[in-house]
Write a protein that holds these residues in place. Structure first.
Motif, PDB file in Angstrom:
ATOM      1  N   SER A  36      30.641  10.653 149.178  1.00  0.00           N
ATOM      2  CA  SER A  36      29.882  10.262 150.094  1.00  0.00           C
ATOM      3  C   SER A  36      29.931  11.348 151.504  1.00  0.00           C
ATOM      4  N   ILE A  37      30.908  11.695 151.709  1.00  0.00           N
ATOM      5  CA  ILE A  37      31.155  12.829 152.810  1.00  0.00           C
ATOM      6  C   ILE A  37      30.317  14.009 152.325  1.00  0.00           C
ATOM      7  N   GLY A  38      30.601  14.655 151.142  1.00  0.00           N
ATOM      8  CA  GLY A  38      29.845  15.829 150.464  1.00  0.00           C
ATOM      9  C   GLY A  38      28.215  15.641 150.551  1.00  0.00           C
ATOM     10  N   LYS A  39      27.905  14.519 150.126  1.00  0.00           N
ATOM     11  CA  LYS A  39      26.424  14.153 150.198  1.00  0.00           C
ATOM     12  C   LYS A  39      25.819  14.556 151.549  1.00  0.00           C
ATOM     13  N   TYR A  40      26.446  14.177 152.711  1.00  0.00           N
ATOM     14  CA  TYR A  40      25.877  14.233 153.964  1.00  0.00           C
ATOM     15  C   TYR A  40      26.283  15.492 154.495  1.00  0.00           C
ATOM     16  N   LEU A  41      27.107  16.401 154.022  1.00  0.00           N
ATOM     17  CA  LEU A  41      27.591  17.637 154.097  1.00  0.00           C
ATOM     18  C   LEU A  41      26.186  18.720 153.514  1.00  0.00           C
ATOM     19  N   ALA A  42      25.950  18.301 152.311  1.00  0.00           N
ATOM     20  CA  ALA A  42      25.008  18.872 151.805  1.00  0.00           C
ATOM     21  C   ALA A  42      23.686  18.635 152.412  1.00  0.00           C
ATOM     22  N   VAL A 225      31.959   3.171 154.301  1.00  0.00           N
ATOM     23  CA  VAL A 225      30.949   2.522 153.276  1.00  0.00           C
ATOM     24  C   VAL A 225      29.627   3.379 153.468  1.00  0.00           C
ATOM     25  N   ASP A 226      28.960   3.759 152.441  1.00  0.00           N
ATOM     26  CA  ASP A 226      27.849   4.646 152.349  1.00  0.00           C
ATOM     27  C   ASP A 226      26.731   3.504 152.386  1.00  0.00           C
ATOM     28  N   LEU A 227      26.112   3.346 153.624  1.00  0.00           N
ATOM     29  CA  LEU A 227      25.184   2.200 153.975  1.00  0.00           C
ATOM     30  C   LEU A 227      24.010   2.313 153.008  1.00  0.00           C
ATOM     31  N   GLU A 228      23.503   3.499 152.918  1.00  0.00           N
ATOM     32  CA  GLU A 228      22.456   4.130 152.220  1.00  0.00           C
ATOM     33  C   GLU A 228      22.449   3.562 150.819  1.00  0.00           C
ATOM     34  N   ASP A 229      23.639   4.013 150.114  1.00  0.00           N
ATOM     35  CA  ASP A 229      23.755   3.759 148.852  1.00  0.00           C
ATOM     36  C   ASP A 229      23.842   2.233 148.517  1.00  0.00           C
ATOM     37  N   PHE A 230      24.612   1.563 149.520  1.00  0.00           N
ATOM     38  CA  PHE A 230      24.932   0.133 149.297  1.00  0.00           C
ATOM     39  C   PHE A 230      23.668  -0.719 149.481  1.00  0.00           C
ATOM     40  N   ASP A 231      22.786  -0.550 150.318  1.00  0.00           N
ATOM     41  CA  ASP A 231      21.666  -1.049 150.225  1.00  0.00           C
ATOM     42  C   ASP A 231      20.803  -0.892 149.222  1.00  0.00           C
ATOM     43  N   PHE A 349      35.664  -1.979 154.057  1.00  0.00           N
ATOM     44  CA  PHE A 349      34.430  -1.517 154.262  1.00  0.00           C
ATOM     45  C   PHE A 349      33.172  -2.231 153.286  1.00  0.00           C
ATOM     46  N   ASP A 350      33.547  -2.372 152.174  1.00  0.00           N
ATOM     47  CA  ASP A 350      32.583  -3.169 151.314  1.00  0.00           C
ATOM     48  C   ASP A 350      32.455  -4.609 151.770  1.00  0.00           C
ATOM     49  N   TYR A 351      33.467  -4.883 152.349  1.00  0.00           N
ATOM     50  CA  TYR A 351      33.600  -6.347 152.969  1.00  0.00           C
ATOM     51  C   TYR A 351      32.612  -6.489 154.043  1.00  0.00           C
ATOM     52  N   PHE A 352      32.838  -5.509 155.021  1.00  0.00           N
ATOM     53  CA  PHE A 352      31.814  -5.170 156.399  1.00  0.00           C
ATOM     54  C   PHE A 352      30.455  -5.179 155.971  1.00  0.00           C
ATOM     55  N   ALA A 353      30.184  -4.274 154.787  1.00  0.00           N
ATOM     56  CA  ALA A 353      28.833  -4.189 154.408  1.00  0.00           C
ATOM     57  C   ALA A 353      28.073  -5.508 153.850  1.00  0.00           C
ATOM     58  N   GLY A 354      29.013  -6.155 153.349  1.00  0.00           N
ATOM     59  CA  GLY A 354      28.688  -7.473 152.802  1.00  0.00           C
ATOM     60  C   GLY A 354      28.115  -8.387 153.959  1.00  0.00           C
ATOM     61  N   GLY A 355      28.619  -8.144 154.991  1.00  0.00           N
ATOM     62  CA  GLY A 355      28.071  -9.067 156.112  1.00  0.00           C
ATOM     63  C   GLY A 355      28.792 -10.510 156.119  1.00  0.00           C
ATOM     64  N   LYS A 356      30.072 -10.536 155.633  1.00  0.00           N
ATOM     65  CA  LYS A 356      30.610 -12.021 155.846  1.00  0.00           C
ATOM     66  C   LYS A 356      31.951 -11.939 156.347  1.00  0.00           C
ATOM     67  N   PRO A 357      32.431 -13.189 156.928  1.00  0.00           N
ATOM     68  CA  PRO A 357      33.824 -13.160 157.447  1.00  0.00           C
ATOM     69  C   PRO A 357      34.919 -12.759 156.388  1.00  0.00           C
ATOM     70  N   ILE A 358      36.028 -12.413 156.742  1.00  0.00           N
ATOM     71  CA  ILE A 358      37.132 -11.792 156.051  1.00  0.00           C
ATOM     72  C   ILE A 358      38.541 -12.479 156.485  1.00  0.00           C
ATOM     73  N   ASP A 417      29.934   3.933 158.617  1.00  0.00           N
ATOM     74  CA  ASP A 417      28.952   4.383 157.785  1.00  0.00           C
ATOM     75  C   ASP A 417      29.322   5.835 157.470  1.00  0.00           C
ATOM     76  N   TYR A 418      29.404   6.320 156.331  1.00  0.00           N
ATOM     77  CA  TYR A 418      29.889   7.635 155.844  1.00  0.00           C
ATOM     78  C   TYR A 418      28.836   8.764 156.610  1.00  0.00           C
ATOM     79  N   ARG A 419      27.582   8.325 156.820  1.00  0.00           N
ATOM     80  CA  ARG A 419      26.780   9.269 157.526  1.00  0.00           C
ATOM     81  C   ARG A 419      27.467   9.644 158.784  1.00  0.00           C
ATOM     82  N   ARG A 420      28.184   8.700 159.489  1.00  0.00           N
ATOM     83  CA  ARG A 420      28.732   9.052 160.960  1.00  0.00           C
ATOM     84  C   ARG A 420      29.952   9.601 160.706  1.00  0.00           C
TER      85      ARG A 420
END
Length: 435
Positions: A36-42, A225-231, A349-358, A417-420
């Motif tokens: 994920s880090i590499g994708k955005y570095l590329a 979490v890579d929100l682009e891929d997650f979504d 981080f997958d839980y955060f992206a799921g948008g539900k309580p933990i 987000d891995y973009r950030r």
């Protein structure tokens, strides 16, 4: 699409070598941080080359190298070099041989890749195995470039807390000496837990304590979490599951290893407690695999506990569709001394992206869950009745209050987000003056 073969970098591309034995492309396993880090570095003009082992940790699967020292795969501008390593199945001498084979073969593979693609401008080496950091330091010295050392598990502190080794044993002292050696020869240090600087200070390795490490070169960059891929995956890879689609059940979801050290007995006790209270409208769903899966299933079958279900292994691409249909997440981890310095649970981080309580079952010094307003922390060893109380509280919660927890989770996902996160890695790389 993933293709085999080595290609030379494009004009102006700067090569970054990322070393992590247990790193994967998305179709190969769950540990995709460096992809994920590499994708955005590329996308920013770099050529990221990730060196990983061909034995996929805890999966029983292997990337076939055809008997060669390595095989090359590429996806979204990230080149993966899967290095042939010794096969292992358990935590025995074969796993030690696996780690050693990656370390020693890497020198030959690195020479071959540099000959084909050119020398890197920086090396970014990451645990779980500390030998990866030593590789980074040595290869950086060979090519006369900077080295970033990333720590995702603090060694030997976790083993000491778990009782595997003693605080002042020869093994502990040797491990700390090794880590100090690596850290002092790295140009930048990254910790995925927030207390990395505090750890360096506690060890008296920083300049203010008489050591050699400049704390301005110590950074905190957690997992994410890579929100682009997650979504995208949430829409295109939907797992069919009747329990997830049951609108009459409050679904408590877990992702991770099915091992006793991950509080699995507590989950069973919690299911018993929910059953005792007549809350058949709540179901715990466990996605993962591990050494105790069969034993757990036997217990569930024997007792007729139909309100907790082991779903088994699931490809990472299906996790977003599962997460988006959960009502509550539960996370647990063994209590280790790294908890004093924060934590870096991938699953959070997958839980955060799921948008539900933990509901978090762990002892951490500065977890994001309660502080971020997206859930509760119950410690590493709560009573099953306490866990059941919290699950019921969320199941019966006022919709507006429940929604506030969901919004807090989604907000944290954006922060991590891995973009950030890749932007922060990029800024560290640029500090080291790539050619």
């Amino acid at each position: 699409m993933v293709n085999d073969g080595i290609a030379t970098p494009g004009k102006g591309q700067r090569i970054v070598w990322i070393i992590n034995q247990n790193s994967y492309l998305p179709d190969d396993g769950p540990h995709t941080r460096h992809y994920s880090i590499g994708k955005y570095l590329a996308r920013d003009g770099y050529l990221p080359i990730v060196f990983a082992g061909n034995e996929l940790h805890h999966s029983g699967r292997t990337i076939d190298t055809g008997g060669e020292d390595f095989v090359v795969r590429e996806l979204n501008g990230v080149r993966f070099i899967y290095v042939r390593t010794h096969h292992y199945e358990r935590n025995d001498i074969h796993r030690v041989a696996n780690i050693a084979s990656f370390y020693f073969r890497m020198f030959k593979v690195a020479r071959a890749i540099a000959g084909e693609c050119g020398n890197p401008c920086v090396i970014y080496a990451s645990t779980m195995y500390p030998t990866a950091l030593l590789l980074g330091v040595k290869l950086a010295r060979r090519y006369g470039i900077g080295c970033i050392s990333e720590t995702r598990d603090i060694v030997p502190e976790g083993f000491i807390r778990e009782g595997a080794i003693r605080e002042n044993s020869l093994v502990a002292r040797a491990a700390r000496r090794f880590m100090r050696y690596v850290y002092e020869r790295s140009d930048e240090l990254v910790f995925t837990m927030s207390g990395g600087k505090r750890y360096i200070q506690d060890m008296a390795w920083d300049k203010e304590s008489g050591g050699k490490i400049d704390l301005s070169h110590v950074h905190y960059i957690n997992n994410g979490v890579d929100l682009e891929d997650f979504d995208a995956n949430a829409k295109t890879h939907v797992l069919e599951d009747e329990d997830l689609d049951n609108q009459n059940v409050f679904k408590v979801v877990y992702f991770g290893a099915i091992r006793f050290m991950n509080s699995m007995p507590l989950y069973i006790d919690t299911a018993r407690e929910l059953k005792r209270r007549g809350r058949d409208d709540i179901c715990i769903l466990l996605w993962g695999t591990g050494t105790k899966l069969d034993e757990m299933q036997e217990v569930l079958d024997r007792e007729g506990l139909d309100n907790i279900k082991i779903k088994g292994y699931v490809d990472k691409k299906y996790i977003p569709s599962i997460a988006r249909r959960a009502d509550l997440f539960i996370a647990s981890g063994n209590s280790s001394s790294t908890g004093r310095y924060g934590a870096s649970f991938n699953k959070l981080f997958d839980y955060f992206a799921g948008g539900k309580p933990i509901v978090l079952l762990a002892e951490l010094s500065d977890s994001m869950v309660e502080g971020g307003g997206c859930g509760v922390e119950l410690g590493a060893d709560p009573e099953a009745a306490v866990v059941a109380d919290e699950i019921i509280r969320f199941a019966d919660m006022d919709p507006n209050e429940y929604r506030s927890y969901c919004e807090a989770s989604a907000s944290l996902a954006k922060q991590f987000d891995y973009r950030r996160l890749a932007e922060r890695i990029k800024s560290i790389i640029e500090r080291l003056t790539c050619g």
